[in-house]
Write a protein that holds these residues in place. Structure first.
Motif, PDB file in Angstrom:
ATOM      1  N   TRP A 200       0.803  -1.217   0.000  1.00 34.85           N
ATOM      2  CA  TRP A 200       0.000   0.000   0.000  1.00 34.85           C
ATOM      3  C   TRP A 200       0.842   1.275   0.000  1.00 34.85           C
ATOM      4  CZ3 TRP A 200      -4.631  -0.928   3.881  1.00 34.85           C
ATOM      5  CH2 TRP A 200      -5.481  -1.890   3.335  1.00 34.85           C
ATOM      6  N   ARG A 225       1.339  -8.697  -7.512  1.00 36.71           N
ATOM      7  CA  ARG A 225       0.134  -8.130  -6.905  1.00 36.71           C
ATOM      8  C   ARG A 225      -0.457  -7.012  -7.752  1.00 36.71           C
ATOM      9  NH1 ARG A 225       0.143  -9.228  -0.927  1.00 36.71           N
ATOM     10  NH2 ARG A 225      -1.324  -7.495  -0.751  1.00 36.71           N
ATOM     11  N   ASP A 227      -2.715  -4.960  -6.236  1.00 38.69           N
ATOM     12  CA  ASP A 227      -3.131  -3.929  -5.273  1.00 38.69           C
ATOM     13  C   ASP A 227      -1.979  -3.011  -4.872  1.00 38.69           C
ATOM     14  OD1 ASP A 227      -1.713  -5.800  -3.816  1.00 38.69           O
ATOM     15  OD2 ASP A 227      -3.012  -5.690  -2.060  1.00 38.69           O
ATOM     16  N   ARG A 320      -2.508  -1.640 -11.898  1.00 40.18           N
ATOM     17  CA  ARG A 320      -2.400  -1.648 -10.447  1.00 40.18           C
ATOM     18  C   ARG A 320      -3.058  -0.357  -9.941  1.00 40.18           C
ATOM     19  NH1 ARG A 320       2.044  -5.640 -10.066  1.00 40.18           N
ATOM     20  NH2 ARG A 320       3.446  -5.371 -11.842  1.00 40.18           N
ATOM     21  N   ASN A 321      -2.853  -0.002  -8.683  1.00 36.03           N
ATOM     22  CA  ASN A 321      -3.421   1.238  -8.132  1.00 36.03           C
ATOM     23  C   ASN A 321      -2.446   2.390  -8.361  1.00 36.03           C
ATOM     24  OD1 ASN A 321      -5.845   0.090  -7.166  1.00 36.03           O
ATOM     25  ND2 ASN A 321      -4.798  -0.638  -5.327  1.00 36.03           N
ATOM     26  N   THR A 416     -11.439   2.390  -6.808  1.00 36.17           N
ATOM     27  CA  THR A 416     -10.681   2.185  -5.579  1.00 36.17           C
ATOM     28  C   THR A 416     -10.607   3.506  -4.831  1.00 36.17           C
ATOM     29  OG1 THR A 416      -9.352   0.390  -6.511  1.00 36.17           O
ATOM     30  CG2 THR A 416      -8.449   1.541  -4.609  1.00 36.17           C
ATOM     31  N   ASN A 434     -12.478  -1.204  -2.443  1.00 39.09           N
ATOM     32  CA  ASN A 434     -12.666  -1.503  -3.865  1.00 39.09           C
ATOM     33  C   ASN A 434     -14.127  -1.801  -4.152  1.00 39.09           C
ATOM     34  OD1 ASN A 434      -9.808  -1.526  -4.686  1.00 39.09           O
ATOM     35  ND2 ASN A 434      -9.669  -3.337  -3.379  1.00 39.09           N
TER      36      ASN A 434
END
Length: 482
Positions: A200, A225, A227, A320-321, A416, A434
């Motif tokens: 994160w 990943r 996220d 991804r974010n 998100t 999400n």
């Protein structure tokens, strides 16, 4: 039994009295509290701190000691001697109980690694007093001792301490070290907390000295990943190149890492530059040539056309974010309990170069309380941002496109919402919510947050710091032809 040690009493009497008080207090504590609650006229006299002080003095002076702990530092001649009391040790640890039962004399020899030997005094003091001061660089050593000697309360407390101090500043970083330790020790709760923090807050981790210290396994795990929260895929590639230059892993590891990069998420102009200027890409070009070719096809063709022949649900086409402005926008809400707020922002239709010039306008609505479904439908029909609030609800956030377009065909949008917070003086990601195109809102948004408190852990200086990300996902339309 409640009589205190009188001056001149033998040492063993003082020890026995204190330990009996502790034992009595642990067994009868709940009953005494219940009696005090039932008797409204009662007054509780609490002298527990005095008892702790007596126990600390007992350890420091060694009065009435019946066991000597000889702590030998492995691979050195250093020995630390601690005068202790077998009753205290056995009450706190079944491992100590076994060691003391099997001893041949009053001394017990303990062999510890240098880091554990350095904090063994702290560890023993906890057994006597029930409190301990911890620094970031001591957490693993104390956790090792708590695990080795089965002091489960201390072990759980240290896991909680480490989970709550992931964002603390340290000279060389500590999260990666804690992750590796948790993995080795089997502490899955700590391992997952470390992995989530790294995922994160990856942008800040990439800029820190801790990045180059991560293991190959952790690196490859992170690269898989979706996220990850970071500025862009290009930022991830450049950080990967720095990690490889620093660690010089074997070719198989480099190839696995490079194949996990999502080249479809990197704009073609940057891909061209990397091909010409990146020594890493030039050296391993043959290993990733097909992925680069597929990325260039993805950027040059219509996604609908591409979806007829390729599986566009694979990771190379999955964002991804990303925090860059093409993918979303930050949103700071001052005094979030006061009233409803609305906000508009734009994102590009999709990551494909074919869609990079097309924009989607989004409307976001934040309400500190629940509002009726009828108001929500009116809002959707008219595009209005004035739903009726009702008291007693909880925070809500709704994100919807302002318009529809034929260009949306074959594209769905994952939304998100990132909530930032300040921990140990650093702004970090507190929570991620999400929800998908078919849903207007995150159903569990800020369910446990107390926004009324000015010192709420979800607020920064009384404001709610959000970042909304829109992740366009393409879908395969037809079975790929062979």
């Amino acid at each position: 039994m409640a009589r205190s040690c009188e001056q001149g009493s033998p040492a063993w009497v003082c020890v026995g009295t204190l330990l009996l008080l502790i034992h009595f207090h642990s067994i009868r504590g709940a009953a005494l509290k219940q009696e005090a609650a039932l008797d409204n006229g009662a007054t509780v006299l609490n002298h527990s701190m005095s008892l702790v002080h007596r126990m600390e003095t007992l350890l420091a002076l060694g009065n009435g000691s019946d066991v000597t702990l000889r702590v030998q530092t492995i691979n050195t001649d250093e020995v630390k001697v601690i005068q202790a009391h077998s009753l205290v040790l056995t009450m706190q640890s079944d491992v100590f109980e076994e060691l003391l039962l099997s001893r041949n004399n009053s001394a017990v020899v303990l062999r510890e690694t240098p880091d554990c030997a350095a904090v063994f005094d702290k560890f023993v003091r906890y057994l006597y007093c029930g409190d301990i001061s911890v620094r970031l660089d001591q957490a693993i050593s104390l956790h090792k001792l708590a695990s080795k000697y089965h002091v489960w309360g201390l072990q759980q407390g240290l896991t909680q301490y480490m989970t709550q101090h992931l964002s603390s500043d340290s000279p060389t970083g500590h999260v990666v070290g804690w992750y590796n330790y948790a993995l080795q020790n089997g502490d899955m709760a700590l391992r997952d907390s470390c992995l989530q923090y790294l995922s994160w807050n990856l942008s800040s981790v990439l800029q820190s000295g801790e990045w180059v210290s991560i293991s190959e396994d952790l690196l490859l795990s992170l690269l898989q990943r979706s996220d990850l929260i970071l500025q862009s895929e290009l930022e991830l590639f450049e950080a990967l190149e720095a990690w490889i230059n620093q660690n010089q892993p074997v070719s198989a590891t480099v190839e696995s890492a490079l194949k996990a990069v999502r080249y479809g998420m990197i704009p073609p102009q940057h891909l061209f530059r990397l091909q010409k200027q990146s020594p890493l890409m030039q050296k391993y070009y043959e290993s990733i040539r097909d992925l680069l070719y597929l990325a260039f096809q993805f950027h040059s063709a219509s996604p609908i056309q591409l979806a007829k022949y390729f599986d566009v649900n694979c990771s190379i086409f999955t964002p991804r974010n990303y925090l860059s402005s093409s993918w979303g926008s930050p949103w700071v809400i001052n005094n979030p309990t006061r009233d409803d707020r609305s906000f508009s922002f734009q994102t590009q239709l999709g990551p494909s170069g074919h869609d990079s010039s097309k924009r989607v306008t989004w409307n976001a609505l934040f309400s500190p309380r629940w509002f009726p479904l009828t108001a929500r439908s009116t809002y959707a029909e008219l595009g209005a941002m004035q739903p009726t609030r009702t008291d007693g609800g909880r925070p809500r956030i709704i994100v919807t496109p302002a318009t529809s377009s034929p260009d949306f065909a074959g594209v769905s949008f994952q939304k998100t919402v990132i909530v930032m917070a300040r921990q140990q003086g650093k702004v970090v990601v507190r929570h991620v919510y999400n929800f998908h195109q078919s849903t207007e809102e995150a159903g569990d948004f800020l369910t446990d947050a107390d926004l009324q408190r000015r010192a709420s852990e979800y607020l920064i200086e009384s404001s709610l710091y959000l970042h909304i990300i829109i992740k366009p996902l393409y879908h395969t339309l037809l079975v790929a032809r062979k």
